[in-house]
Motif scaffolding. Sequence first.
Motif, PDB file in Angstrom:
ATOM      1  N   TYR A  28       0.278  -1.464  -0.229  1.00  0.00           N
ATOM      2  CA  TYR A  28      -0.180   0.188   0.011  1.00  0.00           C
ATOM      3  C   TYR A  28       0.810   1.123   0.288  1.00  0.00           C
ATOM      4  O   TYR A  28       1.644   1.166   0.928  1.00  0.00           O
ATOM      5  CB  TYR A  28      -0.887   0.049   1.430  1.00  0.00           C
ATOM      6  N   GLU A  75      -8.966   3.159   2.216  1.00  0.00           N
ATOM      7  CA  GLU A  75      -8.563   2.295   2.176  1.00  0.00           C
ATOM      8  C   GLU A  75      -9.165   0.418   2.216  1.00  0.00           C
ATOM      9  O   GLU A  75      -9.781  -0.061   1.081  1.00  0.00           O
ATOM     10  CB  GLU A  75      -7.356   1.546   2.881  1.00  0.00           C
ATOM     11  N   ARG A  86      -5.183  -4.981   8.876  1.00  0.00           N
ATOM     12  CA  ARG A  86      -4.209  -3.296   8.024  1.00  0.00           C
ATOM     13  C   ARG A  86      -4.188  -2.973   9.551  1.00  0.00           C
ATOM     14  O   ARG A  86      -5.105  -2.700  10.266  1.00  0.00           O
ATOM     15  CB  ARG A  86      -5.498  -2.443   7.593  1.00  0.00           C
TER      16      ARG A  86
END
Length: 168
Positions: free
Chosen positions: A6, A103, A53
């Motif tokens: 990312y 995200e 995440r």
Amino acid sequence: MPHDAYRKIEAGTITIRVLREDDLPDVLNIECQGYSFPWSESVFRGCFRPDYRLWALDMGDRLSGYAVVAYMAGEAHLLNLCVAAGQRRSGAGRHLLRHLVAESARDGMSQVLLEVRDSNASALDLYVSEGFSVIGRRPGYYPGGQEREDALVMALPVDGRSSAPAPP
């Protein structure tokens, strides 16, 4: 896309990046400043897995906040978001929240869920102002002094099929 691939997001002096295990001493310091019943190091270590995440918010060259999000059954569950005491009410938490929502949408999640202490007015204000709504209550969810405290369950639908707005 693998989690560690990312992109790093930068806006002024704020940078959001993937949280690393070597950030844990700073994370634990912020966690203890922010919560009466902080997560342990082992809980944080258990979050370094493919279906989670973990985001770090740096202000200048210092870790100033973090977020932990679990991806389960097409939903993003925000488990922990905390900003260092000296950076609260600066917009840092809002920036981090917007990033993890964007995200989550990019990753195809249908909604972002979270629990928040019923008494945490500043967090509630933030979440409501970002479009979250209360969808339930979990009685006695959080440890407290003499008694446990209720959590409000909040949700924000996200459309993972469209491009989500980037944080400002």
